[in-house]
Design a protein around this motif. Structure first.
Motif, PDB file in Angstrom:
ATOM      1  N   GLU A  55       0.889  -1.360  -0.014  1.00 36.43           N
ATOM      2  CA  GLU A  55      -0.047   0.047   0.014  1.00 36.43           C
ATOM      3  C   GLU A  55       0.856   1.103  -0.146  1.00 36.43           C
ATOM      4  OE1 GLU A  55       0.023  -1.857   2.888  1.00 36.43           O
ATOM      5  OE2 GLU A  55      -1.222  -3.456   2.122  1.00 36.43           O
ATOM      6  N   TYR A  56       0.005   2.325  -0.211  1.00 39.39           N
ATOM      7  CA  TYR A  56       1.028   3.550  -0.302  1.00 39.39           C
ATOM      8  C   TYR A  56      -0.236   4.673   0.162  1.00 39.39           C
ATOM      9  CZ  TYR A  56      -0.700   4.819  -5.023  1.00 39.39           C
ATOM     10  OH  TYR A  56      -1.306   5.199  -6.279  1.00 39.39           O
ATOM     11  N   GLU A  57       0.559   5.900   0.735  1.00 44.44           N
ATOM     12  CA  GLU A  57      -0.174   6.944   1.139  1.00 44.44           C
ATOM     13  C   GLU A  57       0.428   8.053   0.186  1.00 44.44           C
ATOM     14  OE1 GLU A  57       0.046   7.875   4.943  1.00 44.44           O
ATOM     15  OE2 GLU A  57      -1.084   6.003   5.856  1.00 44.44           O
ATOM     16  N   GLN A  58      -0.395   9.079  -0.362  1.00 48.13           N
ATOM     17  CA  GLN A  58       0.238   9.916  -1.150  1.00 48.13           C
ATOM     18  C   GLN A  58      -0.383  11.477  -0.377  1.00 48.13           C
ATOM     19  OE1 GLN A  58      -0.353   9.597  -5.332  1.00 48.13           O
ATOM     20  NE2 GLN A  58       0.596  11.565  -5.823  1.00 48.13           N
ATOM     21  N   VAL A  59       0.692  12.326  -0.412  1.00 50.52           N
ATOM     22  CA  VAL A  59       0.258  13.992   0.111  1.00 50.52           C
ATOM     23  C   VAL A  59       0.550  14.644  -1.163  1.00 50.52           C
ATOM     24  CG1 VAL A  59       0.600  15.528   1.838  1.00 50.52           C
ATOM     25  CG2 VAL A  59       0.830  13.189   2.478  1.00 50.52           C
ATOM     26  N   TYR A  60      -0.492  15.374  -1.423  1.00 49.22           N
ATOM     27  CA  TYR A  60      -0.429  16.051  -2.715  1.00 49.22           C
ATOM     28  C   TYR A  60       0.189  17.536  -2.466  1.00 49.22           C
ATOM     29  CZ  TYR A  60      -3.320  12.901  -5.196  1.00 49.22           C
ATOM     30  OH  TYR A  60      -3.851  11.707  -5.428  1.00 49.22           O
ATOM     31  N   ASP A  61       0.815  18.439  -3.003  1.00 47.26           N
ATOM     32  CA  ASP A  61       0.775  19.876  -2.898  1.00 47.26           C
ATOM     33  C   ASP A  61       1.915  20.381  -1.872  1.00 47.26           C
ATOM     34  OD1 ASP A  61      -0.483  20.089  -5.309  1.00 47.26           O
ATOM     35  OD2 ASP A  61      -2.507  20.155  -3.969  1.00 47.26           O
ATOM     36  N   ARG A  62       3.024  19.445  -1.336  1.00 41.07           N
ATOM     37  CA  ARG A  62       3.646  19.799  -0.513  1.00 41.07           C
ATOM     38  C   ARG A  62       4.593  21.216  -0.959  1.00 41.07           C
ATOM     39  NH1 ARG A  62       3.480  17.788   4.434  1.00 41.07           N
ATOM     40  NH2 ARG A  62       3.373  15.637   4.560  1.00 41.07           N
ATOM     41  N   ALA A  63       4.406  21.449  -2.049  1.00 38.49           N
ATOM     42  CA  ALA A  63       5.019  22.717  -2.648  1.00 38.49           C
ATOM     43  C   ALA A  63       4.002  23.021  -3.690  1.00 38.49           C
ATOM     44  CB  ALA A  63       6.337  22.804  -3.227  1.00 38.49           C
ATOM     45  N   ASP A 113       4.865  16.280  -4.468  1.00 40.68           N
ATOM     46  CA  ASP A 113       4.244  15.488  -3.996  1.00 40.68           C
ATOM     47  C   ASP A 113       5.144  14.521  -2.823  1.00 40.68           C
ATOM     48  OD1 ASP A 113       2.020  16.328  -5.224  1.00 40.68           O
ATOM     49  OD2 ASP A 113       1.719  14.696  -6.361  1.00 40.68           O
ATOM     50  N   GLU A 114       4.489  13.819  -2.031  1.00 37.00           N
ATOM     51  CA  GLU A 114       5.107  12.935  -0.856  1.00 37.00           C
ATOM     52  C   GLU A 114       4.521  11.383  -1.136  1.00 37.00           C
ATOM     53  OE1 GLU A 114       6.578  14.543   2.904  1.00 37.00           O
ATOM     54  OE2 GLU A 114       5.200  12.736   3.639  1.00 37.00           O
ATOM     55  N   LEU A 115       5.131  10.584  -1.272  1.00 34.87           N
ATOM     56  CA  LEU A 115       4.298   9.119  -1.093  1.00 34.87           C
ATOM     57  C   LEU A 115       5.264   8.297  -0.119  1.00 34.87           C
ATOM     58  CD1 LEU A 115       4.919   9.585  -4.692  1.00 34.87           C
ATOM     59  CD2 LEU A 115       3.034   7.905  -4.504  1.00 34.87           C
ATOM     60  N   THR A 116       4.443   7.499   0.700  1.00 40.75           N
ATOM     61  CA  THR A 116       5.159   6.836   1.614  1.00 40.75           C
ATOM     62  C   THR A 116       4.575   5.205   1.403  1.00 40.75           C
ATOM     63  OG1 THR A 116       5.101   8.251   3.325  1.00 40.75           O
ATOM     64  CG2 THR A 116       5.388   6.212   4.110  1.00 40.75           C
ATOM     65  N   PHE A 117       5.399   4.553   0.778  1.00 40.97           N
ATOM     66  CA  PHE A 117       5.095   3.142   0.456  1.00 40.97           C
ATOM     67  C   PHE A 117       5.261   2.146   1.749  1.00 40.97           C
ATOM     68  CE2 PHE A 117       6.055   5.112  -3.531  1.00 40.97           C
ATOM     69  CZ  PHE A 117       5.148   4.521  -4.161  1.00 40.97           C
ATOM     70  N   THR A 118       4.566   1.246   1.977  1.00 40.55           N
ATOM     71  CA  THR A 118       4.771   0.046   2.832  1.00 40.55           C
ATOM     72  C   THR A 118       4.929  -1.301   2.075  1.00 40.55           C
ATOM     73  OG1 THR A 118       2.506   1.138   4.354  1.00 40.55           O
ATOM     74  CG2 THR A 118       3.311  -1.204   4.489  1.00 40.55           C
ATOM     75  N   CYS A 119       6.137  -1.473   2.432  1.00 39.85           N
ATOM     76  CA  CYS A 119       6.642  -2.718   1.674  1.00 39.85           C
ATOM     77  C   CYS A 119       6.821  -3.708   2.726  1.00 39.85           C
ATOM     78  CB  CYS A 119       8.012  -2.185   1.073  1.00 39.85           C
ATOM     79  SG  CYS A 119       8.295  -0.896  -0.046  1.00 39.85           S
ATOM     80  N   ARG A 120       6.837  -4.890   2.188  1.00 36.07           N
ATOM     81  CA  ARG A 120       6.708  -6.138   3.275  1.00 36.07           C
ATOM     82  C   ARG A 120       7.918  -7.087   2.720  1.00 36.07           C
ATOM     83  NH1 ARG A 120       1.304  -5.080   2.796  1.00 36.07           N
ATOM     84  NH2 ARG A 120       0.447  -4.216   4.456  1.00 36.07           N
ATOM     85  N   LEU A 121       8.373  -7.449   3.564  1.00 37.87           N
ATOM     86  CA  LEU A 121       9.576  -8.726   3.495  1.00 37.87           C
ATOM     87  C   LEU A 121       8.842  -9.901   4.235  1.00 37.87           C
ATOM     88  CD1 LEU A 121      12.421  -9.752   2.692  1.00 37.87           C
ATOM     89  CD2 LEU A 121      12.995  -8.740   4.726  1.00 37.87           C
ATOM     90  N   LEU A 122       8.835 -11.058   3.485  1.00 42.71           N
ATOM     91  CA  LEU A 122       8.489 -12.259   3.890  1.00 42.71           C
ATOM     92  C   LEU A 122       9.368 -13.200   3.713  1.00 42.71           C
ATOM     93  CD1 LEU A 122       4.598 -12.260   2.516  1.00 42.71           C
ATOM     94  CD2 LEU A 122       5.598 -11.561   4.765  1.00 42.71           C
ATOM     95  N   LYS A 179       9.629   6.667   2.023  1.00 40.44           N
ATOM     96  CA  LYS A 179       9.475   7.856   1.685  1.00 40.44           C
ATOM     97  C   LYS A 179       9.860   8.244   0.216  1.00 40.44           C
ATOM     98  CE  LYS A 179      10.451  11.730   3.824  1.00 40.44           C
ATOM     99  NZ  LYS A 179      10.432  12.931   4.717  1.00 40.44           N
ATOM    100  N   VAL A 180       8.976   8.680  -0.710  1.00 42.48           N
ATOM    101  CA  VAL A 180       9.581   9.077  -2.007  1.00 42.48           C
ATOM    102  C   VAL A 180       8.922  10.556  -2.111  1.00 42.48           C
ATOM    103  CG1 VAL A 180       9.591   8.518  -4.497  1.00 42.48           C
ATOM    104  CG2 VAL A 180       9.535   6.784  -2.909  1.00 42.48           C
ATOM    105  N   ILE A 181       9.822  11.511  -2.596  1.00 43.69           N
ATOM    106  CA  ILE A 181       9.320  12.705  -2.640  1.00 43.69           C
ATOM    107  C   ILE A 181       9.640  13.097  -4.317  1.00 43.69           C
ATOM    108  CG2 ILE A 181       9.255  13.613  -0.573  1.00 43.69           C
ATOM    109  CD1 ILE A 181      12.039  15.260  -1.472  1.00 43.69           C
ATOM    110  N   GLY A 182       8.594  14.126  -5.039  1.00 42.28           N
ATOM    111  CA  GLY A 182       8.994  14.213  -6.599  1.00 42.28           C
ATOM    112  C   GLY A 182       7.933  15.062  -6.972  1.00 42.28           C
ATOM    113  N   GLU A 183       8.045  15.777  -8.216  1.00 38.70           N
ATOM    114  CA  GLU A 183       7.087  16.686  -8.868  1.00 38.70           C
ATOM    115  C   GLU A 183       5.729  16.129  -8.695  1.00 38.70           C
ATOM    116  OE1 GLU A 183       8.352  18.024 -12.413  1.00 38.70           O
ATOM    117  OE2 GLU A 183      10.476  18.321 -11.771  1.00 38.70           O
ATOM    118  N   GLY A 184       4.641  16.913  -8.650  1.00 38.60           N
ATOM    119  CA  GLY A 184       3.378  16.614  -8.375  1.00 38.60           C
ATOM    120  C   GLY A 184       2.798  16.279  -9.867  1.00 38.60           C
TER     121      GLY A 184
END
Length: 147
Positions: free
Chosen positions: A45-53, A59-68, A142-147
């Motif tokens: 899953e991921y969450e995205q926050v728009y318009d940090r600038a 934009d800022e995305l936070t990815f939930t990654c799993r290791l099994l 966390k990944v940041i980049g252009e919106g």
């Protein structure tokens, strides 16, 4: 930023880990798979926050990654998991993924984002996935980049 491209790029970067002799090679996917061949890392899953600038500048995305990891032997499975969750070393997912940040001044993930950061590990526990039980954990990226 295109989340699907970023997910695949994170999974590709994770493949660089070097596991101890006798351990299956890490398999990875940029999505939640129907089934896994352990050890397996996937971007969930991921969450995205728009318009940090302003003006869609960031934009800022936070990815939930799993290791099994397979639990054929509880102790050895947790040792392999611990090696991959370490902050450094040849089996470190953090180290492997953060190589994709690129050189200073370069864009991350081959130009897909401004930067990324493996922030933390959480949820170290038993996971059920597709009817099988694994020992595992989540990595928050966390990944940041252009919106």
């Amino acid at each position: 930023m295109q989340p699907s491209l970023i997910r695949e790029a994170i999974a590709t970067a994770a493949r660089a880990v070097v596991l101890p002799a006798g351990i299956n090679k890490l398999t990875t996917s940029g999505y939640v798979p129907d089934s896994v061949l352990a050890p397996h890392f996937f971007v969930g899953e991921y969450e995205q926050v728009y318009d940090r600038a302003m003006a869609r500048g960031l934009d800022e995305l936070t990815f939930t990654c799993r290791l099994l990891v397979s639990r054929t032997d509880d102790r050895s499975a947790q040792k392999v998991l611990d090696d991959m969750l370490a902050g450094s070393g040849p089996a470190s997912l953090k180290a492997a993924i953060e190589v994709a940040r690129g050189a200073p001044g370069d864009y991350a993930l081959g130009g897909l984002a401004h930067d990324l950061h493996v922030m933390r590990v959480q949820g170290y526990r038993w996971y059920e996935h597709a009817g099988s039980t694994y020992v595992g954990a989540e990595l928050m990226i966390k990944v940041i980049g252009e919106g």
